[in-house]
Write a protein that holds these residues in place. Structure first.
Motif, mmCIF file in Angstrom:
data_model
loop_
_atom_site.group_PDB
_atom_site.id
_atom_site.type_symbol
_atom_site.label_atom_id
_atom_site.label_comp_id
_atom_site.label_asym_id
_atom_site.label_seq_id
_atom_site.Cartn_x
_atom_site.Cartn_y
_atom_site.Cartn_z
ATOM 1 N N VAL A 27 2.661 -4.398 -5.962
ATOM 2 C CA VAL A 27 1.897 -3.249 -5.468
ATOM 3 C C VAL A 27 1.239 -3.589 -4.130
ATOM 4 O O VAL A 27 1.212 -2.763 -3.213
ATOM 5 N N ALA A 28 0.739 -4.811 -3.986
ATOM 6 C CA ALA A 28 0.149 -5.226 -2.712
ATOM 7 C C ALA A 28 1.173 -5.126 -1.583
ATOM 8 O O ALA A 28 0.860 -4.670 -0.477
ATOM 9 N N VAL A 139 -3.443 -2.392 -11.752
ATOM 10 C CA VAL A 139 -2.025 -2.401 -12.097
ATOM 11 C C VAL A 139 -1.897 -2.929 -13.523
ATOM 12 O O VAL A 139 -2.469 -3.969 -13.860
ATOM 13 N N ASP A 140 -1.156 -2.220 -14.358
ATOM 14 C CA ASP A 140 -1.025 -2.629 -15.744
ATOM 15 C C ASP A 140 0.421 -2.473 -16.203
ATOM 16 O O ASP A 140 1.225 -1.769 -15.570
ATOM 17 N N GLU A 183 0.901 2.267 -13.598
ATOM 18 C CA GLU A 183 1.679 1.784 -14.745
ATOM 19 C C GLU A 183 2.968 1.142 -14.230
ATOM 20 O O GLU A 183 3.845 1.820 -13.711
ATOM 21 N N ASN A 184 3.078 -0.179 -14.380
ATOM 22 C CA ASN A 184 4.235 -0.883 -13.839
ATOM 23 C C ASN A 184 5.155 -1.355 -14.960
ATOM 24 O O ASN A 184 5.426 -2.540 -15.123
ATOM 25 N N GLY A 185 5.635 -0.397 -15.747
ATOM 26 C CA GLY A 185 6.536 -0.752 -16.829
ATOM 27 C C GLY A 185 7.946 -0.267 -16.625
ATOM 28 O O GLY A 185 8.834 -0.542 -17.434
ATOM 29 N N ALA A 186 8.188 0.453 -15.518
ATOM 30 C CA ALA A 186 9.521 0.974 -15.236
ATOM 31 C C ALA A 186 10.053 0.307 -13.970
ATOM 32 O O ALA A 186 9.664 -0.810 -13.643
ATOM 33 N N GLY A 187 10.917 0.996 -13.246
ATOM 34 C CA GLY A 187 11.529 0.401 -12.068
ATOM 35 C C GLY A 187 10.717 0.619 -10.805
ATOM 36 O O GLY A 187 9.668 1.271 -10.795
ATOM 37 N N LEU A 188 11.249 0.075 -9.704
ATOM 38 C CA LEU A 188 10.574 0.148 -8.417
ATOM 39 C C LEU A 188 10.388 1.580 -7.913
ATOM 40 O O LEU A 188 9.309 1.898 -7.394
ATOM 41 N N GLU A 190 9.827 4.324 -9.509
ATOM 42 C CA GLU A 190 8.694 4.903 -10.226
ATOM 43 C C GLU A 190 7.387 4.282 -9.752
ATOM 44 O O GLU A 190 6.363 4.960 -9.598
ATOM 45 N N LEU A 191 7.411 2.975 -9.505
ATOM 46 C CA LEU A 191 6.210 2.290 -9.032
ATOM 47 C C LEU A 191 5.813 2.805 -7.645
ATOM 48 O O LEU A 191 4.634 3.066 -7.383
ATOM 49 N N GLU A 192 6.783 2.962 -6.769
ATOM 50 C CA GLU A 192 6.500 3.465 -5.424
ATOM 51 C C GLU A 192 5.904 4.869 -5.482
ATOM 52 O O GLU A 192 4.961 5.189 -4.739
ATOM 53 N N ALA A 193 6.435 5.700 -6.368
ATOM 54 C CA ALA A 193 5.920 7.067 -6.496
ATOM 55 C C ALA A 193 4.470 7.049 -6.957
ATOM 56 O O ALA A 193 3.633 7.838 -6.481
ATOM 57 N N GLN A 194 4.141 6.137 -7.875
ATOM 58 C CA GLN A 194 2.762 6.049 -8.360
ATOM 59 C C GLN A 194 1.818 5.543 -7.272
ATOM 60 O O GLN A 194 0.682 6.012 -7.161
ATOM 61 N N VAL A 195 2.280 4.606 -6.462
ATOM 62 C CA VAL A 195 1.458 4.093 -5.369
ATOM 63 C C VAL A 195 1.166 5.205 -4.372
ATOM 64 O O VAL A 195 0.016 5.406 -3.945
ATOM 65 N N ASP A 196 2.185 5.982 -4.019
ATOM 66 C CA ASP A 196 1.996 7.096 -3.086
ATOM 67 C C ASP A 196 1.026 8.126 -3.660
ATOM 68 O O ASP A 196 0.150 8.642 -2.958
ATOM 69 N N ALA A 197 1.164 8.416 -4.956
ATOM 70 C CA ALA A 197 0.278 9.391 -5.602
ATOM 71 C C ALA A 197 -1.160 8.862 -5.619
ATOM 72 O O ALA A 197 -2.116 9.617 -5.414
#
Length: 205
Positions: A27-28, A139-140, A183-188, A190-197
């Motif tokens: 995430v960093a 981040v979890d 929530e970092n339990g899926a792929g990149l 999804e993670l990028e979308a959460q960071v943007d949100a």
């Protein structure tokens, strides 16, 4: 997004933390890609423990952990992490120096015009540092996934990972204290979308 005209006004602070194996470093990196200044407390701690004065204090407090002017990190970890009192002793040596370095980096960011800086601090809650943040991003990931990640990347046993996790603030408590949880339990993707949100929700994007 991450900057404006040069100013010495203090930027706002986004605390970034997460339990072991949650994927905080990923995430960093995503935050850096989006133009944010990320101040890495772990990186500063490594630099601090290369300074002669710090090494001398560690060597005196933890005999046998400094050899030839070089810190034996596994040996120090074995001693310090086995005893909360010894760990507090180590933290008393290292943490003030890390905080001073982080403050200097934040001042540099301010002069560069940064509106926000990310304070990447693994033990943010354990050190009570969340009180100095304008927002906190946690981040979890599910425990078993976190354990698997750390075992694969560091070669620790399951018991070692669980022991380190147990020494940190429980993930559920971190989530309760967070401004936003990633929530970092899926792929990149999804993670990028959460960071943007998260950046939009915080008014950073």
């Amino acid at each position: 997004m991450a900057g404006s005209k040069p100013s010495s006004a203090p930027p706002q602070r986004l605390g970034l933390t997460g339990s072991i194996g949650a994927g905080k470093s990923t995430v960093a990196a995503l935050l850096r890609e989006r133009g944010l200044r990320v101040l890495d407390a772990d990186a500063q701690a490594r630099l601090v423990t290369e300074e002669p004065e710090t090494l001398a204090r560690i060597g005196a407090a933890f005999p046998g952990t400094v050899r030839g002017g070089v810190l034996d990190r596994p040996a120090l970890s074995a001693v310090a992490f086995a005893d909360p009192v010894r760990l507090a002793e180590l933290n008393a040596i290292v943490h003030p120096r890390v905080r001073a370095r982080m403050a200097a980096l934040e001042q540099q960011a301010a002069y560069a015009g940064a509106r926000w800086v990310v304070q990447d601090i693994p033990l943010l809650f354990e050190g009570g540092l969340e009180t100095g943040m304008d927002a906190v991003l946690v981040v979890d990931a599910p425990l078993e996934l976190r354990v698997q990640r750390v075992m694969e990347r560091s070669g620790f046993s399951r018991e070692e990972v669980l022991a380190r996790d147990a020494r940190q603030t429980p993930a559920a408590e971190k989530r309760q204290k967070a401004t936003v949880v990633i929530e970092n339990g899926a792929g990149l993707p999804e993670l990028e979308a959460q960071v943007d949100a998260a950046l939009r929700a915080l008014g950073i994007a």
